[in-house]
Write a protein that holds these residues in place. Structure first.
Motif, PDB file in Angstrom:
ATOM      1  N   LYS A  75       0.854  -1.187   0.000  1.00 54.59           N
ATOM      2  CA  LYS A  75       0.000   0.000   0.000  1.00 54.59           C
ATOM      3  C   LYS A  75       0.892   1.241   0.000  1.00 54.59           C
ATOM      4  CE  LYS A  75      -3.629  -2.247   2.708  1.00 54.59           C
ATOM      5  NZ  LYS A  75      -4.277  -2.301   4.034  1.00 54.59           N
ATOM      6  N   HIS A 260      -8.040   8.992  -3.450  1.00 49.11           N
ATOM      7  CA  HIS A 260      -8.990   7.900  -3.220  1.00 49.11           C
ATOM      8  C   HIS A 260      -9.307   7.156  -4.509  1.00 49.11           C
ATOM      9  CE1 HIS A 260      -9.488   9.108   0.918  1.00 49.11           C
ATOM     10  NE2 HIS A 260      -9.710  10.349   0.532  1.00 49.11           N
ATOM     11  N   PHE A 261      -9.381   7.883  -5.616  1.00 51.18           N
ATOM     12  CA  PHE A 261      -9.626   7.238  -6.904  1.00 51.18           C
ATOM     13  C   PHE A 261      -8.471   6.292  -7.244  1.00 51.18           C
ATOM     14  CE2 PHE A 261      -8.866   7.243 -11.542  1.00 51.18           C
ATOM     15  CZ  PHE A 261     -10.032   6.602 -11.948  1.00 51.18           C
ATOM     16  N   ASN A 263      -6.321   4.869  -5.181  1.00 56.51           N
ATOM     17  CA  ASN A 263      -6.341   3.716  -4.269  1.00 56.51           C
ATOM     18  C   ASN A 263      -7.406   2.706  -4.686  1.00 56.51           C
ATOM     19  OD1 ASN A 263      -4.271   4.687  -2.674  1.00 56.51           O
ATOM     20  ND2 ASN A 263      -5.621   5.670  -1.190  1.00 56.51           N
ATOM     21  N   TYR A 264      -8.568   3.201  -5.109  1.00 56.24           N
ATOM     22  CA  TYR A 264      -9.657   2.317  -5.544  1.00 56.24           C
ATOM     23  C   TYR A 264      -9.239   1.521  -6.776  1.00 56.24           C
ATOM     24  CZ  TYR A 264     -14.004   0.895  -7.799  1.00 56.24           C
ATOM     25  OH  TYR A 264     -14.985   0.170  -8.431  1.00 56.24           O
ATOM     26  N   LYS A 267      -6.698  -1.127  -5.997  1.00 54.03           N
ATOM     27  CA  LYS A 267      -7.324  -2.286  -5.363  1.00 54.03           C
ATOM     28  C   LYS A 267      -8.089  -3.120  -6.397  1.00 54.03           C
ATOM     29  CE  LYS A 267      -8.860  -1.375  -1.294  1.00 54.03           C
ATOM     30  NZ  LYS A 267      -9.715  -0.912  -0.165  1.00 54.03           N
ATOM     31  N   LEU A 268      -8.722  -2.437  -7.357  1.00 55.02           N
ATOM     32  CA  LEU A 268      -9.541  -3.114  -8.357  1.00 55.02           C
ATOM     33  C   LEU A 268      -8.687  -3.854  -9.394  1.00 55.02           C
ATOM     34  CD1 LEU A 268     -12.567  -3.388  -9.304  1.00 55.02           C
ATOM     35  CD2 LEU A 268     -12.113  -1.446 -10.812  1.00 55.02           C
TER      36      LEU A 268
END
Length: 293
Positions: A75, A260-261, A263-264, A267-268
């Protein structure tokens, strides 16, 4: 060799400066400067070195980071290793190492350090939070990036030497900026760049300097910076809010949406997302510079 390959001019150096001159000559035109005697009245100026930090904070466990590329495995800002501060300083003094400390609130862990500095009266609206300390081993590097909050930064160096390469925001179009991120491509060695692979760098105009113990570097808001510890040492930064509504808006966008975008999407899609962004960094840079692939 580096300055022949890249368009880097020396950052101006001055001994001392008044608040009005600093605001007029550097903050308002957003130009970097090194002030050599700004903090001579700080206790830190005479006290702070690696031995002192080991003495007062040796028992603290600290997060360490190396220069491995960002990947889906870790991360963002996740430490790669941990050790006692005393062990880390022994390592720094014994041999070159890639391990660095950043984004660590040592002053919160060791409150006595807070008595060793003060906020300089230079006309900046400093965020009155505890400053963070940054440590690095000989030859360790901080990759080319700019800060998420577009702060005006005073960067104070202690113990040894540190090289700093800066680029103003106007040069972003030449720097292979990774989309949805605050970094240039991590495979670019800004100390010895491959200009055949990354030809747009020839058009970038930046600055370079070496910081010695007690030097203060002013980095204007949104400036790209790349740091190399020429010897083991550490630094401290004080941050001041952006002066323009435009840069304040960019900071809010970065903090609320972009981070945040990204990080999303990480993750995706995992590593595919990071690989895609690195490809786009080249394509977009070359398109902006009319460079054929």
């Amino acid at each position: 060799m580096m300055q022949e390959k890249m368009n880097l001019e020396q950052i101006p150096r001055i001994k001392k400066i008044s608040k009005s001159d600093f605001l007029r000559d550097y903050v308002q035109p957003q130009k970097p400067v090194v002030i050599e005697e700004l903090i001579e009245d700080w206790p830190a100026y005479t006290k702070w070195n690696l031995d002192y930090i080991k003495e007062i904070a040796g028992d603290k466990e600290v997060p360490l980071y190396d220069d491995r590329p960002i990947s889906s495995e870790y991360k963002f800002n996740e430490a790669h290793e941990k050790m006692k501060m005393s062990e880390y300083i022994d390592l720094l003094k014994s041999k070159p190492t890639n391990y660095r400390i950043f984004l660590y609130h040592l002053m919160k862990e060791v409150p006595s350090l807070q008595k060793d500095f003060k906020f300089p009266d230079v006309g900046l609206r400093f965020l009155k939070q505890l400053p963070m300390l940054f440590f690095g081993g000989e030859n360790s590097r901080v990759f080319m990036h700019y800060d998420i909050d577009y702060a005006n930064i005073l960067h104070f160096h202690f113990h040894g030497k540190k090289q700093c390469i800066l680029f103003p925001p106007s040069e972003s179009k030449h720097l292979y900026k990774v989309p949805h991120a605050l970094i240039a491509r991590e495979d670019i060695d800004f100390n010895d760049p491959d200009l055949e692979k990354f030809p747009a760098l020839k058009r970038a105009n930046g600055y370079i300097t070496e910081l010695n113990h007690g030097d203060t570097l002013y980095m204007p808001e949104g400036y790209w910076h790349h740091m190399t510890y020429l010897t083991a040492g550490f630094s401290m930064s004080l941050r001041a809010t952006p002066r323009t509504l435009t840069n304040f808006s960019k900071a809010v966008y970065n903090l609320i949406f972009m981070r945040h975008f990204d990080n999303y999407m990480r993750k995706l899609k995992g590593q595919k997302w990071i690989d895609y962004k690195n490809e786009q960094a080249v394509k977009r840079t070359h398109k902006r510079n009319d460079i054929s692939e």
